[in-house]
Design an enzyme around this catalytic site. Structure first.
Site, mmCIF file in Angstrom:
data_model
loop_
_atom_site.group_PDB
_atom_site.id
_atom_site.type_symbol
_atom_site.label_atom_id
_atom_site.label_comp_id
_atom_site.label_asym_id
_atom_site.label_seq_id
_atom_site.Cartn_x
_atom_site.Cartn_y
_atom_site.Cartn_z
ATOM 1 N N PRO A 14 57.582 -32.316 27.922
ATOM 2 C CA PRO A 14 57.990 -31.096 28.975
ATOM 3 C C PRO A 14 57.914 -29.804 28.035
ATOM 4 O O PRO A 14 58.959 -29.942 27.146
ATOM 5 C CB PRO A 14 59.652 -31.605 29.982
ATOM 6 C CG PRO A 14 59.542 -32.892 29.426
ATOM 7 C CD PRO A 14 59.017 -33.136 28.711
ATOM 8 N N VAL A 15 57.793 -29.100 28.701
ATOM 9 C CA VAL A 15 57.747 -27.692 27.980
ATOM 10 C C VAL A 15 59.404 -26.733 28.060
ATOM 11 O O VAL A 15 60.099 -26.633 28.891
ATOM 12 C CB VAL A 15 57.133 -26.107 28.174
ATOM 13 C CG1 VAL A 15 57.598 -24.929 27.927
ATOM 14 C CG2 VAL A 15 55.649 -26.545 28.168
ATOM 15 N N ALA B 19 61.988 -27.099 26.894
ATOM 16 C CA ALA B 19 63.451 -28.585 27.723
ATOM 17 C C ALA B 19 64.682 -28.751 26.135
ATOM 18 O O ALA B 19 64.891 -29.977 26.326
ATOM 19 C CB ALA B 19 62.725 -29.484 28.125
ATOM 20 N N GLY B 20 63.884 -28.380 25.511
ATOM 21 C CA GLY B 20 64.451 -28.956 23.863
ATOM 22 C C GLY B 20 64.079 -30.196 23.671
ATOM 23 O O GLY B 20 64.462 -31.158 22.449
ATOM 24 N N LEU B 21 62.457 -30.234 24.058
ATOM 25 C CA LEU B 21 62.252 -31.987 23.529
ATOM 26 C C LEU B 21 60.829 -31.221 22.085
ATOM 27 O O LEU B 21 60.307 -32.326 22.419
ATOM 28 C CB LEU B 21 61.527 -32.679 24.716
ATOM 29 C CG LEU B 21 62.233 -33.136 25.400
ATOM 30 C CD1 LEU B 21 61.574 -33.147 26.782
ATOM 31 C CD2 LEU B 21 62.865 -34.928 24.579
ATOM 32 N N GLY B 22 60.999 -29.787 21.985
ATOM 33 C CA GLY B 22 60.299 -30.806 21.303
ATOM 34 C C GLY B 22 58.556 -30.445 21.251
ATOM 35 O O GLY B 22 57.867 -29.668 20.775
ATOM 36 N N ALA C 269 55.309 -29.891 18.167
ATOM 37 C CA ALA C 269 54.679 -31.124 18.446
ATOM 38 C C ALA C 269 53.090 -31.068 18.978
ATOM 39 O O ALA C 269 52.096 -31.253 18.105
ATOM 40 C CB ALA C 269 54.999 -32.033 19.204
ATOM 41 N N ASP D 75 63.654 -29.172 14.179
ATOM 42 C CA ASP D 75 61.691 -29.732 15.256
ATOM 43 C C ASP D 75 60.465 -30.233 14.395
ATOM 44 O O ASP D 75 59.863 -31.523 14.777
ATOM 45 C CB ASP D 75 61.483 -28.771 16.435
ATOM 46 C CG ASP D 75 62.454 -28.042 17.640
ATOM 47 O OD1 ASP D 75 63.086 -28.874 17.447
ATOM 48 O OD2 ASP D 75 62.239 -27.697 18.759
HETATM 49 O O1 PMV Z 1 67.116 -26.902 22.096
HETATM 50 P P1 PMV Z 1 65.631 -26.922 21.171
HETATM 51 O O2 PMV Z 1 65.649 -28.974 20.862
HETATM 52 O O3 PMV Z 1 64.952 -26.905 20.409
HETATM 53 O O4 PMV Z 1 66.561 -27.101 19.761
HETATM 54 C C1 PMV Z 1 66.923 -25.639 19.268
HETATM 55 C C2 PMV Z 1 68.558 -26.311 18.137
HETATM 56 C C3 PMV Z 1 69.274 -25.565 17.410
HETATM 57 O O5 PMV Z 1 70.288 -26.224 16.585
HETATM 58 C C4 PMV Z 1 69.869 -24.921 18.831
HETATM 59 C C5 PMV Z 1 68.757 -24.131 16.861
HETATM 60 C C6 PMV Z 1 68.021 -24.892 15.635
HETATM 61 O O6 PMV Z 1 66.944 -24.324 15.818
HETATM 62 O O7 PMV Z 1 67.524 -24.985 15.289
#
Ligand code: PMV
Length: 307
Positions: A95-96, A98-101, A105, A146
């Site tokens: 998923p875009v 959503a913090g799953l990179g 990827a 990431d």
């Molecule tokens: O939202 P994500 O999974 O891309 O993570 C961001 C993580 C932070 O520490 C908030 C920012 C970073 O660049 O590490």
């Protein structure tokens, strides 16, 4: 030529990692980005990315387009000239926003596929460097976590500007990921934390130090095969993330739901405000934790075993 790269999730230390504290992240192999490169009889470089509704010639995209920029930078790094006619297919189940990179990827899979296609396979260190260049191009101050966890496809103990440390869990453990369905505005939350930090550095440095201790202890518990001790650390880390103002009512509600449904602990994961939360669960109760999260409004859940 085909290549793929997994998703990722941050277990501990988000935000503090921007301030040179350690963070832990793990690959999520239930979702992935796949890239296929082949020669084509159509002129130019044809890009087909059905998930984002993109079908275009490379030359028609602006050079700073997320996909075009990866291709251009990779080709430049490989020193390929002139470029043969190519067809590139990019498919992703990650998923875009959503913090799953998802972005990292796609970058890693593209770099791998192109470099192997041009018989110039790059080692992980080079792929990681190139993927980080691309992250820096699109975000202001990415920590680099990431691209690192996604390139190495291993749990990573990450500290900015320090050699990369991967590690192996002494015992597998199960994480339930719950998505609020709200796009995570990482740039915004990182910017807001920066403004708070500028106003009161002693207070925020102290929070980052506490989070650093949590990440260090967490790695110790994971490596020594005592993952059940991570639950309490997750709860503490979540409190510090609340103090950094990056949680939200929706994230707090899902975190609370997971705990009530029997998870050992839970926290938001990544930039915050939206995106995902994670919970540590017994493998036997992971399904019911996931079900409770869906009933409480999660848009999607993923159960992943870290091993
Ligand atoms: O939202 P994500 O999974 O891309 O993570 C961001 C993580 C932070 O520490 C908030 C920012 C970073 O660049 O590490």
């Amino acid at each position: 030529m085909k290549a793929s790269a997994p998703g990722k999730i941050i277990l501990f230390g988000e935000h503090a990692v921007v301030y040179k504290r350690p963070a832990l992240a793990v690959p999520v192999n239930q979702v992935k980005a796949d890239v296929e490169v082949s020669e084509s009889n159509q002129p130019g470089v044809q890009i087909h990315a059905p998930n984002i509704g993109l079908t275009s010639d490379l030359a028609s995209l602006p050079p700073d387009h997320p996909i075009a920029s990866v291709i251009l930078k990779t080709i430049q790094a490989l020193g390929v000239s002139p470029l043969p006619n190519l067809s590139l297919t990019i498919e992703s189940t990650i998923p875009v926003a959503a913090g799953l990179g998802s972005g990292a990827a796609v970058s890693v899979a593209l770099i791998r596929a192109l470099s192997t296609f041009f018989s110039h396979p790059l080692i992980d260190g080079q792929i990681n460097e190139l993927a980080f260049e691309i992250e820096k191009f699109h975000h202001i101050t990415p920590s680099g976590i990431d691209n690192t966890v996604i390139t190495y496809n291993m749990p990573v103990y990450y500290m900015k500007e320090k050699p990369i440390e991967t590690f192996k869990p002494g015992k597998p453990f199960t994480i339930v990921i719950g998505d609020t369905g709200i796009p995570a505005p990482t740039k915004e939350s990182v910017g807001d934390v920066r403004r708070l930090w500028l106003r009161d550095q002693p207070r925020f440095e102290a929070i980052f130090d506490e989070v650093a201790q949590i990440s260090t202890m967490a790695r110790h518990f994971i490596v020594s095969g005592r993952p059940e001790l991570l639950g309490e650390l997750m709860d503490h880390n979540h409190e510090f993330l609340q103090q950094l103002t990056v949680s939200s009512p929706e994230l707090d509600a899902l975190v609370e739901t997971a705990r009530k449904a029997g998870a050992f602990g839970a926290k938001l994961s990544g930039g915050g405000r939206g995106g995902n939360m994670i919970a540590l669960a017994d493998p036997a109760s992971a399904e019911s934790v996931a079900g409770a999260l869906m009933s409480a409004g999660a848009k999607r859940t993923i159960i992943t075993e870290i091993n």
